[in-house]
Design an enzyme around this catalytic site. Structure first.
Site, mmCIF file in Angstrom:
data_model
loop_
_atom_site.group_PDB
_atom_site.id
_atom_site.type_symbol
_atom_site.label_atom_id
_atom_site.label_comp_id
_atom_site.label_asym_id
_atom_site.label_seq_id
_atom_site.Cartn_x
_atom_site.Cartn_y
_atom_site.Cartn_z
ATOM 1 N N HIS A 48 -46.757 0.091 10.090
ATOM 2 C CA HIS A 48 -47.198 1.471 9.872
ATOM 3 C C HIS A 48 -46.636 2.359 10.968
ATOM 4 O O HIS A 48 -46.591 1.943 12.122
ATOM 5 C CB HIS A 48 -48.729 1.506 9.904
ATOM 6 C CG HIS A 48 -49.275 2.896 9.858
ATOM 7 N ND1 HIS A 48 -49.331 3.630 8.707
ATOM 8 C CD2 HIS A 48 -49.773 3.697 10.852
ATOM 9 C CE1 HIS A 48 -49.853 4.824 8.973
ATOM 10 N NE2 HIS A 48 -50.129 4.892 10.263
ATOM 11 N N GLY A 60 -7.108 0.901 3.660
ATOM 12 C CA GLY A 60 -8.533 1.271 3.563
ATOM 13 C C GLY A 60 -8.871 1.938 2.243
ATOM 14 O O GLY A 60 -10.021 1.956 1.822
ATOM 15 N N GLY A 61 -7.846 2.529 1.591
ATOM 16 C CA GLY A 61 -8.044 3.109 0.262
ATOM 17 C C GLY A 61 -8.982 4.305 0.249
ATOM 18 O O GLY A 61 -9.154 5.002 1.253
ATOM 19 N N THR A 62 -9.600 4.507 -0.905
ATOM 20 C CA THR A 62 -10.432 5.693 -1.125
ATOM 21 C C THR A 62 -11.632 5.723 -0.189
ATOM 22 O O THR A 62 -11.932 6.755 0.413
ATOM 23 C CB THR A 62 -10.942 5.698 -2.584
ATOM 24 O OG1 THR A 62 -9.829 5.565 -3.450
ATOM 25 C CG2 THR A 62 -11.683 6.974 -2.900
ATOM 26 N N CYS A 63 -12.328 4.610 -0.066
ATOM 27 C CA CYS A 63 -13.578 4.588 0.692
ATOM 28 C C CYS A 63 -13.367 5.123 2.105
ATOM 29 O O CYS A 63 -14.046 6.039 2.552
ATOM 30 C CB CYS A 63 -14.128 3.165 0.737
ATOM 31 S SG CYS A 63 -15.543 3.000 1.819
ATOM 32 N N GLU A 83 0.860 -1.194 0.000
ATOM 33 C CA GLU A 83 0.000 0.000 0.000
ATOM 34 C C GLU A 83 0.888 1.233 0.000
ATOM 35 O O GLU A 83 1.754 1.382 0.858
ATOM 36 C CB GLU A 83 -0.937 -0.016 1.217
ATOM 37 C CG GLU A 83 -1.703 1.278 1.454
ATOM 38 C CD GLU A 83 -2.455 1.781 0.234
ATOM 39 O OE1 GLU A 83 -3.246 1.034 -0.355
ATOM 40 O OE2 GLU A 83 -2.244 2.959 -0.158
#
Ligand SMILES: Cc1cc2nc3c(=O)[nH]c(=O)nc-3n(C[C@H](O)[C@H](O)[C@H](O)COP(=O)(O)OP(=O)(O)OC[C@H]3O[C@@H](n4cnc5c(N)ncnc54)[C@H](O)[C@@H]3O)c2cc1C
Length: 461
Positions: free
Chosen positions: A445, A38-41, A33
């Protein structure tokens, strides 16, 4: 040259979990890496934006609480605090991801940039300055994408923002000019408008979110204009100039005419480009398309046996859940000897404007293009009890159905919790539940989902 069973380049949404599972399955694995696990996200995408979207929503609610009988006087937006909250959440997620990798046996995490040097051989320029040579029969490329910067006169002289740098601002731009009226540009545009910026969006197509049906573009345009966001369609930026004093003048070409817009900041949000160039893929024989996306088959294997591409670096939908699903497909095929493919997998997504747009399956335009028999069910949020009670009736629900089989082919939900309601319809699609069953299904509901009864009652057989 260190020999591994598997090497993963990029610790993104596929790379991290794949590395851990391969190592646990007994394969000697390395993951490389160049920046952050974790990268972009985790670091520049979903996590930080949705954290900031939540702050923007709070500001919007504070400003619009009057109709619900609550007076909030003199609230203010604290940008350094919003940024710190975002940074804290990102760091926590990043560290969690990194620790998970570090504690996995049989797995080496190398921080550095990977470059192919020959057939299935990789050199890593470690962040520490040293170099390392690695080799493996199995290689997985998960290097993601980065913001695309168009060639526009003067663009490099104005200190433009992209989707990453805009989240580092500790002040509120006076006037933010957003180039690109698509998912990322609109999320940021609305966010900064709610923080207090004047916001103008420039979109080259005839309408914003032009991949969606026209009624969605129209409704979203109204929602954003009601929040006093200026939107110019059929418009493109042709020149930027920085003025003394810091302001920027953008020249916009609209309907064949030139217009000048003065702003304080420019956000470029016109798409993303794959991070494949610096990998030197030629040396290992992996082919890319004309835009640089790595060409794969429907099992995510490149033209070189044993080398796979996962996530945004390959063509197709660029979402976190798709990258993650890529990992599960590759892993189960390799280790569990399954025969899974990416063909026909559902591609749900959500745009986190407020209200959200949740999407799954065929749009009305796509159904039309396919020339298939279809019907459209539509229900304005103004007819949804929960929306009325909550005080936000913006948007609508829409589903495309097959009138013969009664199956749901696709859906778009623009409204509060639009992504969650879309997911209910996705589950129905996956389980072959017909719209007739949903029409008479008992839902609690008053939920937004309860209105799926009425959505399909709107269909006349
Ligand atoms: C502003 C923004 C908001 C977004 N919001 C959403 C959302 O709400 N929902 C959603 O589903 N998606 C969203 N996305 C898209 C999502 O972030 C991506 O689709 C996802 O992160 C793709 O992950 P990936 O695994 O392909 O690669 P990435 O997560 O990008 O990871 C790639 C990694 O590879 C590393 N790398 C690259 N080249 C090398 C090299 N040569 N050597 C070593 N390492 C290398 C990079 O540093 C990076 O860490 C958003 C994106 C942006 C930009």
């Amino acid at each position: 040259m260190k020999q591994y069973d598997a090497i993963i380049i990029g610790a993104g949404q596929a790379g991290g979990p794949l590395a851990r599972k391969l190592a646990a399955a007994g394969k000697k694995t390395a993951i490389i890496e160049k920046r952050w696990v974790g990268g972009t996200c985790v670091n520049d995408g979903c996590t930080p934006t949705k954290t900031m979207v939540a702050s923007a929503k709070m500001a919007y609610l504070a400003a619009n609480s009057g109709p619900l009988g609550v007076k909030i006087k003199n609230f203010s937006v604290d940008m350094p605090k919003i940024k710190k909250r975002k940074d804290d959440i990102v760091h926590q997620a990043r560290e969690g991801n990194q620790k998970g990798i570090e504690k996995t046996q049989n797995l080496d995490l190398l921080f550095g940039e990977a470059v192919f040097t020959g057939e299935k051989t990789i050199s890593v320029k470690l962040n520490s300055g040293r170099e390392k040579e690695l080799k493996a029969d199995l290689i997985f490329i998960n290097t993601g994408a980065k913001p695309f910067v168009p060639e526009i006169e003067g663009i490099n002289d104005i200190g433009y923002l992209d989707s990453t740098s805009i989240m580092e601002l500790d002040h509120i731009p006076e006037h933010l000019l957003v180039i690109g009226g698509n998912y990322i540009g609109l999320e940021f545009g609305q966010m900064f408008r709610r923080f207090g910026s004047k916001v103008t969006v420039i979109e080259r197509s005839g309408r914003i979110v032009s991949r969606e049906d026209e009624d969605i573009s129209e409704a979203l345009t109204k929602i954003l204009k009601d929040e006093k966001i200026a939107i110019h369609t059929n418009a493109s930026a042709t020149r930027f100039k920085k003025k003394t004093g810091g302001n920027i003048v953008a020249t916009i070409s609209k309907d064949g005419k030139e217009e000048k817009i003065k702003c304080s900041h420019v956000l470029i949000a016109v798409g993303r480009t794959p991070q494949s160039k610096s990998l030197n893929l030629d040396s290992t024989g992996v082919k890319v398309d004309d835009k640089g996306f790595i060409i794969i088959n429907d099992k995510l294997e490149t033209n070189v046996k044993g080398i796979y591409a996962l996530g945004d670096v390959k063509p197709g939908p660029a979402f976190t859940h798709i990258s993650y699903n890529d990992y599960t497909i590759v892993y189960r095929n390799l280790i569990e000897k399954q025969k899974l493919t990416i063909k026909d997998r559902p591609v749900p997504y959500c745009m986190f404007t407020d209200p959200q747009l949740g999407r799954i399956g065929l749009s009305e335009n796509e159904a039309k293009k396919l020339g298939i028999k279809y019907k459209v069910a539509k229900l304005p949020m103004a007819h949804v009890a929960r929306a009325i009670e909550t005080g936000d009736t913006r948007g609508f629900m829409k589903a495309v159905v097959d009138p013969d089989t009664k199956k749901i082919l696709g859906a778009a939900v623009l409204g509060q919790e639009g992504g969650e309601i879309m997911t209910v319809l996705q589950m129905a699609m996956m389980g072959n539940i017909t719209y007739e069953q949903i029409r008479y299904c008992v839902f609690a509901h008053p939920l937004y989902a309860e209105s799926l009864n009425n959505l399909f009652l709107a269909l006349e057989d």
